[in-house]
Scaffold this active site. Structure first.
Site, short mmCIF file in Angstrom:
data_model
loop_
_atom_site.label_atom_id
_atom_site.label_comp_id
_atom_site.label_asym_id
_atom_site.label_seq_id
_atom_site.Cartn_x
_atom_site.Cartn_y
_atom_site.Cartn_z
N GLU A 105 0.85 -1.19 0.00
CA GLU A 105 0.00 0.00 0.00
C GLU A 105 0.89 1.24 0.00
O GLU A 105 0.46 2.33 0.38
CB GLU A 105 -0.97 0.01 1.18
CG GLU A 105 -0.33 -0.14 2.54
CD GLU A 105 -1.34 -0.02 3.67
OE1 GLU A 105 -2.09 0.97 3.70
OE2 GLU A 105 -1.37 -0.90 4.54
N CYS A 139 -3.10 -3.62 4.63
CA CYS A 139 -2.09 -4.56 5.10
C CYS A 139 -2.35 -5.99 4.65
O CYS A 139 -1.54 -6.88 4.89
CB CYS A 139 -2.00 -4.51 6.62
SG CYS A 139 -1.65 -2.86 7.21
N THR A 181 4.10 4.36 15.94
CA THR A 181 3.74 3.08 15.30
C THR A 181 4.20 3.05 13.84
O THR A 181 3.79 2.17 13.07
CB THR A 181 2.22 2.80 15.38
OG1 THR A 181 1.52 3.75 14.57
CG2 THR A 181 1.70 2.89 16.80
N SER A 229 -10.21 1.40 14.47
CA SER A 229 -9.24 0.44 13.95
C SER A 229 -9.09 -0.75 14.88
O SER A 229 -9.09 -1.91 14.43
CB SER A 229 -7.87 1.09 13.76
OG SER A 229 -7.84 1.84 12.59
N HIS A 268 -1.14 -9.99 12.27
CA HIS A 268 -0.76 -8.69 11.73
C HIS A 268 -0.53 -7.77 12.93
O HIS A 268 -1.33 -7.73 13.85
CB HIS A 268 -1.84 -8.13 10.82
CG HIS A 268 -1.58 -6.69 10.49
ND1 HIS A 268 -0.45 -6.29 9.83
CD2 HIS A 268 -2.27 -5.56 10.77
CE1 HIS A 268 -0.45 -4.98 9.71
NE2 HIS A 268 -1.54 -4.50 10.27
N LYS A 277 -3.09 -8.42 23.10
CA LYS A 277 -4.53 -8.40 23.39
C LYS A 277 -5.28 -9.40 22.51
O LYS A 277 -6.22 -10.07 22.95
CB LYS A 277 -5.10 -7.00 23.15
CG LYS A 277 -4.72 -6.00 24.22
CD LYS A 277 -5.41 -4.66 23.95
CE LYS A 277 -4.92 -3.61 24.94
NZ LYS A 277 -5.51 -2.29 24.70
N ASN A 346 5.53 -1.18 12.29
CA ASN A 346 4.52 -1.72 11.40
C ASN A 346 5.05 -1.75 9.98
O ASN A 346 5.47 -0.73 9.43
CB ASN A 346 3.24 -0.86 11.46
CG ASN A 346 2.04 -1.54 10.84
OD1 ASN A 346 2.17 -2.59 10.20
ND2 ASN A 346 0.87 -0.97 11.03
#
Lengths: 475, 475
Positions: A105, A139, A181, A229, A268, A277, A346
């Protein structure tokens, strides 16, 4: 010639011989190579520089460092480097490749694909007969490309050659809470039959829908709705776990249980805390389904058949308790594949796939007979949950033990020399200036700072043509 | 639960049952629907308006009109309209679709795919389990998506459902010689087994390489090297003809001859004159290979086994003579599929595939037993030459005669009301203003001017979220 043409059409296609029906087996990942820029900054340093409480990025996000590109590297150059590394390291001739596609992307052009840049290294070897283009969907594009490549190998289009899939992305956020990030990197995968990590066909579950959690409509920086998100990531995972488990049960004749049926889980990774989490949440689903609830979680009355609370209605203290409870299992099943994402940030499409080389490096032949559960997520929304199975391939060239011995990921991560937060900011300013620009020579970092064998952007001319060069490989 | 976890990993994947081996047959196009904006301008009018000699666009480019979008439609809305038309017209439930992908180079977002917008109509029907993303590589993206979809149907991923492929693009050039090659449109294809137009598996030939003939690095308008584009298009076609013919000969046991082995030929069409030249060039290859040279071309000493002059060294008078000589054959094999492209302009990814519905409309059941040669080209470079074979499917729902009876392409082309060149210019100015913009309501054309059932952009909000609506379908 017109005189000899038939008056009526030729009915030309009357007797076309059928193709052989043999279908390839055990299709999956034969080898994986990760590339990340040498230029990086530590989150510890970023915390100090940004004046935030110590631990905000390192513990709060679970991140250790982020890789950045300057203007010397871009998604194309990283794809070139990763692809070249894969071919050279595993002794694959460019002639042996029949499919090449890219998930990204971060393309540098709205029309011309990154795949066409990669063709340079195949053209010079005399091979231009290579299917596949760029897959674009946040992604998830890399996972889409992997599934396409596997389908190709199993289809009648397959001609016995390998497929190569390259994921390459730069994630870069404006100054503010999302900037830590950021990240960058690329992965190249060799795909074919008789794979040491074979896709479990028939178990793949997909969910796609329309959402504005993260998108990139207006320039260099994405538009992000942070809470949406996280919600979409976790909610989609819930949906996919149910779909994957239903397929699993139908095929295997028993309920899917994360604890006993998945030896490893890859996610991911926008940042590591979300991975923690997510994994804890998968275990939580196990508890609600199978009823094995530990003492520490007794007060939430989880019991056999209870419904997991949806992500929106999740009490913060329950989520925290679940993450704490899951820690030992996380350590065993997830941590061995998270180093690259934690130290490079990321990588968008490359994020989940960077974990594969690392899992091979940490685990090697012990992966044989083991199941690796994958959760690939792309905002927008697109996601799949699927699994790979470790096996001993007939070709010793791709045996897991050999792939493990050849992997140099930890070493390469360790030998990077951190830059200062100021250097990072300077690189971001440069990225802003260079966005859609022509007629410049890249400035940062110095070519000496690139690893040997790295491709880099040498020039963008006045007609926006990008010229790439390669730093000589180490002797 | 941690207490009950095994000390050693589970070897979880020891006994996975194999999937059934049955592979789908006769995979290809089951149905096709073309959409083009109602707003269009005639090239005759453009010639007058631009003050160029009469015939420059109509004869010189071979074009009749071009479709344009205003700011009310975009690549997403056209994709929505084409996809909805396909499903509604052929009575396909959204639940029957298991794969959906988009070919485009006109996306409105660098990350979020057009495919995710299309998911809206599948989500409302309760189906989000649909693989596939956007394929991006210039005008070739749609063909890449078709090949991906066919591979999926033949792979072990296939679950018996249909694939849908949508191509949607706007081509728009700055004021100057390229502007009359602008255009817009979308195509939706239904892909599956037992197809009335089946792909000839094993005959597909591909060529990919790195070139800067056309690309889009810096904003709304592409960067184009016109002469290089024409050279790349024709030179790539030469390469692919050789590859296709070699595969044909190996499989069929005889040399490929365009005249007798291809009843129809479809080409990616930047403008019709290039299609005429390309087809004449294919016949020229036939002559050089098979030696049947007509009197009118005697002075160029073409003979059995002579080498075709490469595109760069082609004398203009020979090219002209070839086009004139090819006219009768062109009329029979090519013209029946060129109306949409000639009247709507370049649709990029949708260009070659728009010819399929038109070929069905003009030819119907007569396509049975016939071969359709396809030359799909995307700048950058990526291209394939492959063929479809007309056949009578077992399911009468997709019989060619029925598809023909249902097609309304010529009628829809005819009932458009042309706009003035000034209207077109106003729309282009609007496109310039709207590029990457947020917070606006579309102005042109008026909703009344849209065909019933057309999706359109209702609003772009301050956060760049695009809201689409649909004009009610005709009762």
């Amino acid at each position: 010639m017109a005189a000899t043409a038939p008056a009526t059409p030729a009915q030309s296609a009357g007797a076309v011989p059928a193709l052989p029906q043999q279908q390839a087996d055990h299709v999956g990942i034969l080898a994986a190579e990760v590339y990340f820029p040498n230029t990086m900054v530590r989150h510890e340093e970023l915390e100090k520089h940004d004046g935030v409480p110590s631990g905000k990025y390192t513990v709060g996000l679970g991140q250790q460092g982020l890789a950045f590109c300057g203007d010397r590297e871009d998604a194309v150059s990283m794809a070139l480097t990763a692809c070249k590394r894969l071919l050279e390291k595993h002794g694959i001739s460019p002639m042996e490749v029949g499919r090449l596609e890219v998930g990204t992307e971060s393309s540098v052009d709205s029309s011309k694909s990154i795949k066409t840049y990669l063709m340079m290294m195949f053209e010079e070897a005399g091979n231009t007969d290579i299917e596949g283009v760029d897959c674009v969907q946040a992604c998830y594009g890399g996972t889409a490309a992997v599934l396409n490549a596997a389908n190709w190998v199993e289809s009648r289009s397959w001609d016995g050659r390998y497929a190569v899939v390259v994921m390459s992305d730069i994630s870069l956020y404006p100054a503010g809470p999302a900037r830590p990030t950021s990240g960058a990197g690329a992965v190249a995968l060799l795909i074919g039959p008789d794979a040491p990590l074979a896709l479990e066909r028939g178990l793949s579950a997909t969910h796609m829908s329309h959402a504005y959690d993260f998108y990139k409509p207006s320039g260099l920086y994405p538009a992000v709705d942070g809470p949406l998100s996280v919600y979409c990531y976790l909610n989609t995972m819930d949906l996919l776990l149910a779909r994957y488990a239903a397929k699993f049960e139908k095929r295997m004749g028993r309920a899917f249980c994360l604890e006993s049926d998945a030896d490893h889980a890859l996610f991911h990774a926008p940042y590591n805390k979300l991975v923690q989490k997510a994994f804890a949440r998968l275990l939580y689903h196990d508890m609600c389904k199978h009823g094995e609830v530990p003492e520490a979680l007794a007060k939430w009355s989880l019991r056999d058949g209870s419904h997991p609370r949806p992500p929106m209605a999740m009490p913060a203290d329950l989520e925290k308790a679940l993450v704490a409870h899951a820690f030992a299992t996380y350590d065993r099943k997830v941590r061995p594949s998270t180093c690259v994402a934690r130290q490079c940030g990321n990588m968008y499409t490359a994020s989940i796939w960077s974990g594969i080389q690392q899992l091979i490096e940490t685990t090697g032949a012990s992966l044989e007979g083991r199941r690796v559960l994958m959760y690939s997520y792309g905002s927008g929304i697109s996601a799949s949950m699927f699994s790979l199975v470790g096996r001993r391939p007939e070709a010793p060239r791709f045996a897991l033990a050999r792939l493990q011995a050849m992997s140099d990921l930890a070493m390469r991560l360790a030998r990077r020399v951190p830059k200062s937060p100021e250097d990072f900011e300077q690189a971001v300013q440069l990225a802003e200036q260079r966005y859609c620009a022509g007629n410049y020579k890249p400035e940062l970092p110095a070519i000496e700072e690139l690893e040997p064998g790295t491709f880099y952007l040498a020039e963008v001319d006045a007609r926006y043509r990008r010229i790439y060069a390669r730093k000589p490989a180490a002797q």
